[in-house]
Design a protein around this motif. Structure first.
Motif, PDB file in Angstrom:
ATOM      1  N   ASP A  97      44.276 -73.454  50.885  1.00  0.00           N
ATOM      2  CA  ASP A  97      44.869 -72.460  49.977  1.00  0.00           C
ATOM      3  C   ASP A  97      43.820 -71.472  49.458  1.00  0.00           C
ATOM      4  N   ALA A  98      42.730 -71.304  50.212  1.00  0.00           N
ATOM      5  CA  ALA A  98      41.591 -70.516  49.728  1.00  0.00           C
ATOM      6  C   ALA A  98      41.898 -69.018  49.648  1.00  0.00           C
ATOM      7  N   ASP A  99      41.218 -68.367  48.693  1.00  0.00           N
ATOM      8  CA  ASP A  99      41.140 -66.911  48.637  1.00  0.00           C
ATOM      9  C   ASP A  99      39.877 -66.506  49.390  1.00  0.00           C
ATOM     10  N   ILE A 100      40.041 -65.704  50.432  1.00  0.00           N
ATOM     11  CA  ILE A 100      38.921 -65.308  51.283  1.00  0.00           C
ATOM     12  C   ILE A 100      38.788 -63.798  51.213  1.00  0.00           C
ATOM     13  N   ALA A 101      37.674 -63.316  50.682  1.00  0.00           N
ATOM     14  CA  ALA A 101      37.466 -61.880  50.497  1.00  0.00           C
ATOM     15  C   ALA A 101      36.369 -61.392  51.430  1.00  0.00           C
ATOM     16  N   CYS A 102      36.454 -60.126  51.818  1.00  0.00           N
ATOM     17  CA  CYS A 102      35.402 -59.562  52.657  1.00  0.00           C
ATOM     18  C   CYS A 102      35.039 -58.164  52.172  1.00  0.00           C
ATOM     19  N   LEU A 103      33.746 -57.874  52.247  1.00  0.00           N
ATOM     20  CA  LEU A 103      33.219 -56.547  51.921  1.00  0.00           C
ATOM     21  C   LEU A 103      32.462 -56.055  53.147  1.00  0.00           C
ATOM     22  N   CYS A 104      33.094 -55.216  53.935  1.00  0.00           N
ATOM     23  CA  CYS A 104      32.407 -54.670  55.101  1.00  0.00           C
ATOM     24  C   CYS A 104      32.935 -53.265  55.371  1.00  0.00           C
ATOM     25  N   ASN A 105      32.167 -52.481  56.082  1.00  0.00           N
ATOM     26  CA  ASN A 105      32.540 -51.104  56.357  1.00  0.00           C
ATOM     27  C   ASN A 105      33.595 -51.015  57.450  1.00  0.00           C
ATOM     28  N   GLY A 106      34.322 -49.907  57.436  1.00  0.00           N
ATOM     29  CA  GLY A 106      35.249 -49.616  58.510  1.00  0.00           C
ATOM     30  C   GLY A 106      36.523 -50.429  58.442  1.00  0.00           C
ATOM     31  N   ILE A 107      37.339 -50.260  59.477  1.00  0.00           N
ATOM     32  CA  ILE A 107      38.627 -50.946  59.567  1.00  0.00           C
ATOM     33  C   ILE A 107      38.757 -51.534  60.966  1.00  0.00           C
ATOM     34  N   GLY A 108      39.346 -52.712  61.027  1.00  0.00           N
ATOM     35  CA  GLY A 108      39.556 -53.390  62.304  1.00  0.00           C
ATOM     36  C   GLY A 108      39.145 -54.841  62.241  1.00  0.00           C
ATOM     37  N   ALA A 109      37.986 -55.099  61.638  1.00  0.00           N
ATOM     38  CA  ALA A 109      37.492 -56.478  61.541  1.00  0.00           C
ATOM     39  C   ALA A 109      38.379 -57.322  60.633  1.00  0.00           C
ATOM     40  N   GLN A 110      38.994 -56.665  59.626  1.00  0.00           N
ATOM     41  CA  GLN A 110      39.841 -57.405  58.678  1.00  0.00           C
ATOM     42  C   GLN A 110      41.043 -58.034  59.386  1.00  0.00           C
ATOM     43  N   GLU A 111      41.673 -57.259  60.283  1.00  0.00           N
ATOM     44  CA  GLU A 111      42.836 -57.783  61.004  1.00  0.00           C
ATOM     45  C   GLU A 111      42.422 -58.920  61.941  1.00  0.00           C
ATOM     46  N   GLU A 112      41.247 -58.802  62.545  1.00  0.00           N
ATOM     47  CA  GLU A 112      40.737 -59.880  63.404  1.00  0.00           C
ATOM     48  C   GLU A 112      40.587 -61.169  62.603  1.00  0.00           C
ATOM     49  N   LEU A 113      40.061 -61.041  61.381  1.00  0.00           N
ATOM     50  CA  LEU A 113      39.891 -62.227  60.536  1.00  0.00           C
ATOM     51  C   LEU A 113      41.244 -62.752  60.065  1.00  0.00           C
ATOM     52  N   GLN A 114      42.135 -61.855  59.657  1.00  0.00           N
ATOM     53  CA  GLN A 114      43.458 -62.267  59.194  1.00  0.00           C
ATOM     54  C   GLN A 114      44.149 -63.149  60.236  1.00  0.00           C
ATOM     55  N   ASN A 115      44.004 -62.803  61.488  1.00  0.00           N
ATOM     56  CA  ASN A 115      44.670 -63.552  62.562  1.00  0.00           C
ATOM     57  C   ASN A 115      44.101 -64.954  62.748  1.00  0.00           C
ATOM     58  N   LYS A 116      42.937 -65.221  62.169  1.00  0.00           N
ATOM     59  CA  LYS A 116      42.336 -66.564  62.243  1.00  0.00           C
ATOM     60  C   LYS A 116      42.766 -67.460  61.081  1.00  0.00           C
ATOM     61  N   LEU A 117      43.281 -66.855  60.011  1.00  0.00           N
ATOM     62  CA  LEU A 117      43.551 -67.624  58.796  1.00  0.00           C
ATOM     63  C   LEU A 117      44.889 -68.353  58.854  1.00  0.00           C
ATOM     64  N   LEU A 118      44.984 -69.390  58.028  1.00  0.00           N
ATOM     65  CA  LEU A 118      46.260 -70.086  57.854  1.00  0.00           C
ATOM     66  C   LEU A 118      47.191 -69.218  57.015  1.00  0.00           C
ATOM     67  N   GLU A 119      48.481 -69.441  57.141  1.00  0.00           N
ATOM     68  CA  GLU A 119      49.451 -68.680  56.339  1.00  0.00           C
ATOM     69  C   GLU A 119      49.275 -68.944  54.853  1.00  0.00           C
ATOM     70  N   THR A 120      48.728 -70.110  54.531  1.00  0.00           N
ATOM     71  CA  THR A 120      48.555 -70.476  53.121  1.00  0.00           C
ATOM     72  C   THR A 120      47.266 -69.913  52.521  1.00  0.00           C
ATOM     73  N   GLN A 121      46.411 -69.325  53.352  1.00  0.00           N
ATOM     74  CA  GLN A 121      45.178 -68.700  52.870  1.00  0.00           C
ATOM     75  C   GLN A 121      45.412 -67.202  52.669  1.00  0.00           C
ATOM     76  N   THR A 122      44.715 -66.620  51.700  1.00  0.00           N
ATOM     77  CA  THR A 122      44.903 -65.200  51.387  1.00  0.00           C
ATOM     78  C   THR A 122      43.645 -64.422  51.716  1.00  0.00           C
ATOM     79  N   LEU A 123      43.803 -63.372  52.524  1.00  0.00           N
ATOM     80  CA  LEU A 123      42.680 -62.495  52.833  1.00  0.00           C
ATOM     81  C   LEU A 123      42.694 -61.293  51.901  1.00  0.00           C
ATOM     82  N   TRP A 124      41.557 -61.085  51.247  1.00  0.00           N
ATOM     83  CA  TRP A 124      41.367 -59.941  50.353  1.00  0.00           C
ATOM     84  C   TRP A 124      40.359 -58.994  50.980  1.00  0.00           C
TER      85      TRP A 124
END
Length: 315
Positions: free
Chosen positions: A101-128
């Protein structure tokens, strides 16, 4: 919010800064480094206080540091401060230590890497996804300098109903995609041009670069206001005048700084080119000849001199 430790991944300037910031806010912090251990104490040298007044202030922060292999705890709050191209791999290395149930946040430049990470997460985890304008410089493995105050915001990459709040007070926004597109737009001008021409951020405002900047802004506004651009809802306000104001403001505020892409090329490191110009080239409904030149000038050192000539001949 449970007072469990934050796991900060990445011991670059931003990672060290956030480890110190979280510790200063009363949080326990565990820091994961890859190649260079920052030791047990991090020195944070601030040139500005919280009100923006010029004032030298040095603080020491006790932070526990680990390699990914040394982790033993489970974490429900994670902040990943790596380059875009390292984001998914950095998470994979600590995945076994992240709660369901973790909150997982990322600070990185650009767009694209976030969706790659989102696809690895469980539905119960939240990507910020986060965006920051804080200025930080890494002096040594355990020493950073805070060179400029800025704002940091986090928003759910995939919004839920009801919306959630980020684990840190006052940093939650609902329009994170818009803020990231706005930052991408500025980065798509300042980063590649300063890297290709080996100049400081403020130098792009010099007369010799005016035709290039004008051409770049016109092309970008054509993408962002195009009805078939996939992020149109978040980008349609980015007209040429709006973009010009944003780029000029950032170039002035950071005029003595070198962009991250400039430094990556200078130090012969991998850049985030694929997630800035590359993202635009992959997602634009129209041809982008200026961004193509900028992309190639960053990606191919052997073409850089020729790209410079072409860019300076734009009118």
């Amino acid at each position: 919010m449970k007072n469990t430790p934050w796991l900060v991944i990445g011991a670059g300037a931003i990672g060290l800064f956030w480890a110190c910031k979280l510790e200063k806010l009363g949080n326990k912090v565990h820091l994961v480094y890859r190649s260079e251990s920052p030791g047990k104490k991090i020195t944070l040298e601030s040139l500005t206080d919280e009100e923006g007044q010029q004032q030298v202030c040095t603080t020491k922060h006790k932070i526990k540091s680990f390699t990914a292999e040394e982790l033993t705890d489970q974490y429900d709050k994670v902040l990943i401060c790596t380059k875009s191209f390292d984001l998914k791999n950095a998470f994979t290395q600590v995945e076994a230590h992240i709660t369901n149930d973790a909150d997982i946040a990322c600070l990185c430049n650009g767009i694209g890497a976030q969706e790659e990470l989102q696809n690895k997460l469980l539905e119960t985890q939240t990507l910020w996804a986060g965006t920051t304008s804080e200025g930080v410089l890494k002096i040594e493995a355990n020493h950073i300098k805070h060179t400029g105050l800025g704002d940091t915001y986090f928003g759910q990459w995939r919004p839920t109903t009801p919306a959630k709040d980020f684990p840190l007070e006052g940093m939650t926004v609902t329009n994170i995609h818009q803020r990231m597109i706005e930052k991408l737009a500025v980065n798509a001008v300042i980063n590649p041009i300063t890297a290709i021409f080996n100049i400081h951020n403020g130098d792009i405002l010099n007369d010799e670069y005016k035709p290039l900047i004008d051409a770049t802004l016109s092309e970008l506004s054509s993408v962002f206001t195009h009805p078939k651009f996939s992020y149109l809802q978040e980008s349609q306000h980015l007209t040429r005048d709006n973009l010009k104001n944003r780029v000029n403001t950032i170039a002035q505020l950071t005029r003595l700084n070198r962009s991250s892409m400039h430094e990556d090329i200078r130090l012969q490191r991998q850049t985030e080119n694929n997630f800035i110009s590359g993202f635009l080239l992959d997602n634009s409904p129209i041809e982008l000849p200026v961004q193509r030149l900028l992309f190639d000038g960053v990606a191919h050192a052997e073409q850089r001199e020729e790209v410079r000539k072409k860019l300076l001949s734009l009118s």
